[in-house]
Design an enzyme around this catalytic site. Structure first.
Site, mmCIF file in Angstrom:
data_model
loop_
_atom_site.group_PDB
_atom_site.id
_atom_site.type_symbol
_atom_site.label_atom_id
_atom_site.label_comp_id
_atom_site.label_asym_id
_atom_site.label_seq_id
_atom_site.Cartn_x
_atom_site.Cartn_y
_atom_site.Cartn_z
ATOM 1 N N ASP A 35 0.438 -1.184 0.279
ATOM 2 C CA ASP A 35 0.189 0.431 0.104
ATOM 3 C C ASP A 35 0.988 1.329 -0.408
ATOM 4 O O ASP A 35 1.982 1.290 0.109
ATOM 5 C CB ASP A 35 -0.832 0.016 1.042
ATOM 6 C CG ASP A 35 -0.334 -0.367 2.272
ATOM 7 O OD1 ASP A 35 0.580 -0.299 2.983
ATOM 8 O OD2 ASP A 35 -0.800 -0.843 3.397
ATOM 9 N N HIS A 80 -8.054 -5.508 9.690
ATOM 10 C CA HIS A 80 -7.471 -5.152 7.951
ATOM 11 C C HIS A 80 -5.696 -5.322 8.054
ATOM 12 O O HIS A 80 -4.633 -5.564 9.288
ATOM 13 C CB HIS A 80 -6.969 -3.175 8.332
ATOM 14 C CG HIS A 80 -6.006 -2.962 9.020
ATOM 15 N ND1 HIS A 80 -6.511 -1.840 9.858
ATOM 16 C CD2 HIS A 80 -4.825 -2.619 9.212
ATOM 17 C CE1 HIS A 80 -4.841 -0.867 9.951
ATOM 18 N NE2 HIS A 80 -4.212 -1.939 9.858
ATOM 19 N N GLU A 132 -9.831 -2.589 5.059
ATOM 20 C CA GLU A 132 -11.118 -2.467 6.001
ATOM 21 C C GLU A 132 -11.755 -2.798 6.510
ATOM 22 O O GLU A 132 -12.667 -3.752 5.028
ATOM 23 C CB GLU A 132 -10.900 -0.485 6.220
ATOM 24 C CG GLU A 132 -9.721 0.224 6.345
ATOM 25 C CD GLU A 132 -9.405 0.858 7.824
ATOM 26 O OE1 GLU A 132 -9.655 -0.673 9.062
ATOM 27 O OE2 GLU A 132 -8.245 1.566 7.412
HETATM 28 P P1 PGA Z 1 1.865 -1.909 12.656
HETATM 29 O O1 PGA Z 1 0.287 -1.845 11.403
HETATM 30 O O2 PGA Z 1 2.579 -2.612 12.064
HETATM 31 O O3 PGA Z 1 2.001 -0.361 12.774
HETATM 32 O O4 PGA Z 1 0.937 -2.334 13.953
HETATM 33 C C1 PGA Z 1 0.078 -2.992 11.148
HETATM 34 C C2 PGA Z 1 -1.106 -2.676 10.485
HETATM 35 O O5 PGA Z 1 -1.967 -1.771 10.749
HETATM 36 O O6 PGA Z 1 -1.552 -3.112 9.446
#
Ligand code: PGA
Length: 235
Positions: A67, A131, A136
């Site tokens: 992304d 997610h 989402e």
């Molecule tokens: P994080 O985010 O690795 O910073 O916890 C994971 C995500 O939101 O997919």
């Protein structure tokens, strides 16, 4: 789906980096699916160490990131910069072989992946709302790379990387759930108690639109790596 619970994030990073190392050793032209966020950093650091000590080249490796934000005021906050700073700059990658989804290429990002032979190994984190990438809750399981609206909770969680919540974009381009599911092998890492509810929903055994990560239940080559805090609600 295999679930591996380890005491520390370092133990997980050791196992995940080993998987990437083995792939790159066996297939120097491997196609990697890469993630940003706090979760993969330890695995990237371990992989850098291992590749360097094995004197293995990644010059033929292709990467596709999950992304990228849309509408950033400060491009140093981009996921492309994150990847440069946390992985790419330490190794002999060919910058032409890095791919990020964008508003310009989102209509053919999935096709680009196919044309490169498909993703051999995809690394994922998981959000507290379940997610994966910026898919989402409610995102269709057959979604391809698309423009996604970020949930407020996701923006709040990511605000730690920005100087204020207002600076966190409201949109991103994200691989879809079908894009992710097309990878030949997937590893998902979840650490910390704030992921425990999402992990519990993901592993409830049924694919459920409220927990996008639950789509992984129907993939045949998925390994979920958890620390004890993230696994705490499984029992
Ligand atoms: P994080 O985010 O690795 O910073 O916890 C994971 C995500 O939101 O997919």
């Amino acid at each position: 789906m295999q679930v591996i619970i380890k005491q520390s994030h370092a133990d997980i990073a050791d196992l995940v980096s080993e998987k990437f190392l083995r792939l790159i050793r066996n297939k120097p032209t491997a196609v990697l699916g890469l993630a940003t966020g706090s979760t993969p950093i330890a695995s990237y650091q371990a992989l850098i160490r291992k590749l360097k000590s094995a004197a293995l080249s990644v010059s033929q490796v292709t990467t596709f990131n999950l992304d990228e934000y849309v509408g950033l005021h400060d491009l140093s906050q981009s996921y492309q910069t994150f990847m440069d700073e946390n992985l790419f700059k330490f190794l002999d990658f060919n910058p032409k072989k890095h791919h990020f989804p964008s508003e310009q290429n989102l209509g053919h990002y999935d096709q680009m992946i196919v044309e490169h032979g498909g993703i051999d190994l995809q690394i994922l984190g998981i959000g507290p709302d379940g997610h994966i990438a910026f898919n989402e809750p409610g995102t269709p399981f057959d979604s391809k790379t698309h423009l996604a609206d970020l949930e407020e909770s996701t923006r709040v969680a990511n605000a730690r990387f920005f100087s204020s919540l207002e600076e966190v974009p409201t949109k991103a381009v994200s691989m879809g759930l079908a894009t992710i599911m097309a990878a030949r092998e997937i590893v998902l890492i979840a650490t910390g108690s704030n992921k425990a509810d999402a992990v519990r929903s993901m592993l409830a055994g049924v694919a459920n639109l409220d927990c996008p990560a639950s789509v992984l239940n129907s993939h045949s080559q998925v390994t979920i790596y958890l620390d004890e805090e993230a696994a705490a609600r499984l029992y």
